[in-house]
Design an enzyme around this catalytic site. Structure first.
Site, PDB file in Angstrom:
ATOM      1  N   ASP A  15       0.677   3.593   2.405  1.00  0.00           N
ATOM      2  CA  ASP A  15       0.502   4.168   3.730  1.00  0.00           C
ATOM      3  C   ASP A  15      -0.665   5.158   3.657  1.00  0.00           C
ATOM      4  O   ASP A  15      -1.665   4.869   3.002  1.00  0.00           O
ATOM      5  CB  ASP A  15       1.804   4.801   4.234  1.00  0.00           C
ATOM      6  CG  ASP A  15       1.848   4.915   5.754  1.00  0.00           C
ATOM      7  OD1 ASP A  15       1.592   3.894   6.421  1.00  0.00           O
ATOM      8  OD2 ASP A  15       2.134   6.013   6.259  1.00  0.00           O
TER       9      ASP A  15
ATOM     10  N   ASP B 133       0.849  -1.199   0.000  1.00  0.00           N
ATOM     11  CA  ASP B 133       0.000   0.000   0.000  1.00  0.00           C
ATOM     12  C   ASP B 133       0.878   1.239   0.000  1.00  0.00           C
ATOM     13  O   ASP B 133       2.102   1.151   0.086  1.00  0.00           O
ATOM     14  CB  ASP B 133      -0.910   0.005   1.237  1.00  0.00           C
ATOM     15  CG  ASP B 133      -0.091  -0.023   2.527  1.00  0.00           C
ATOM     16  OD1 ASP B 133       0.263   1.058   3.006  1.00  0.00           O
ATOM     17  OD2 ASP B 133       0.202  -1.133   3.034  1.00  0.00           O
TER      18      ASP B 133
END
Length: 294
Positions: A212, A210
């Site tokens: 973040d 991802d």
């Protein structure tokens, strides 16, 4: 020359090594308590291998409660020479996208609730972690990943946070914009420091899941999306791991970067002032130098 034994410390999503011969799970007792789980050992392409699920099978340990000292001690007791950490992480860089791998070469340690050293009162030691990963292993991991068609980034700074919550938007921006970090995770510290104290070569392969919470187009971390990416990364990681024995070989020379001699000048407590109970606990981790000191 010594016999190579490769350990894979698997994080979220990676729970086994495919193709092991003579595979068996075994519990290793340590003075630091029980490891995260039994350790799977076997032989892959003529090279001894060990696999330790960092969170335990079924993911029973949080990043804070992982028994890091017991894990590293157990691997050293088994005869491991080279450790590859494979773990999930978030990215602070647009070009480091979910699904990519990063060969980490630096850390910023922001953990605060973990035991970070084998040494202490009764036997004091200071090792250098200026370069906390082994470049030789990092090169092998990069080559193996590229051979599997994985997009891999050579070098990156890993921000180790305590967790288990993900970072706030303000924290994410701080780590990215001010501190210049590349990825963020919860488990490589104190693992890397302890591996250095145990004179084990250590490489960190961060599998991006991802962006973040800093990315304006992706918003906050979505656990469902992380899990989907994790599953894909785990399959890639298995392919990468399968190539490591062929790259490292069954025998190894002393580490050119000195990882396997990190304790040569690290222990400061005079031999006659060392606590025998503490020294006894260090038999696997520091036995090489403690024995030579008499």
């Amino acid at each position: 020359m010594t016999e190579t034994m490769i350990a894979i410390v698997g994080g979220s999503g990676l729970y086994e090594i495919d193709g092991l011969e003579d595979a068996r799970w075994q519990m290793v007792e340590t003075p630091w308590g029980a490891p995260s789980d039994q350790i799977l050992t076997g032989v892959l392409q003529g090279v001894r291998m060990a696999f330790l699920p960092r969170h335990g099978r079924g993911h029973v340990h949080s990043p804070t409660t992982v028994p890091y000292r017991a894990n590293i001690d157990a691997l050293k007791r088994l005869g491991v020479t080279d450790v590859f950490s494979v773990s999930a992480c978030g990215s602070f860089r647009e070009e480091m996208a979910p699904g990519d791998f990063v060969i980490v070469d630096q850390f910023i340690d922001r953990t605060f609730a973990r035991e970070k050293s084998f040494f202490g009162t009764g036997c004091v030691a200071h090792v250098s972690v200026a370069h906390p990963t082994c470049a030789r292993l990092g090169t092998a991991a990069k080559t193996a990943a590229e051979s599997e068609g994985i997009t891999v980034h050579d070098g990156g700074t890993y921000l180790a946070m305590e967790g288990p919550q993900f970072s706030s938007l303000a924290e994410s921006k701080l780590y990215r914009e001010v501190w210049g970090c590349d990825v963020i995770g919860m488990t490589n510290m104190p693992e890397a420091k302890l591996a250095r104290e145990a004179e084990l070569c250590y490489a960190s392969v961060a599998m991006i899941t991802d962006y973040d919470s800093w990315h304006p187009d992706h918003g906050e971390v979505d656990v469902n999306e992380i899990i989907r990416t994790l599953l894909g990364n785990a399959d890639k990681a298995k392919g990468m791991v399968a190539r490591l024995p062929g790259l490292l070989g069954a025998e190894r020379a002393p580490c050119p970067h000195g990882c396997d001699r990190a304790l040569d000048y690290a222990i400061l407590t005079a031999p006659d002032r060392r606590d025998p109970e503490v020294v006894a606990k260090l038999d696997a981790v520091a036995g090489r130098v403690l024995a030579s000191a008499g």
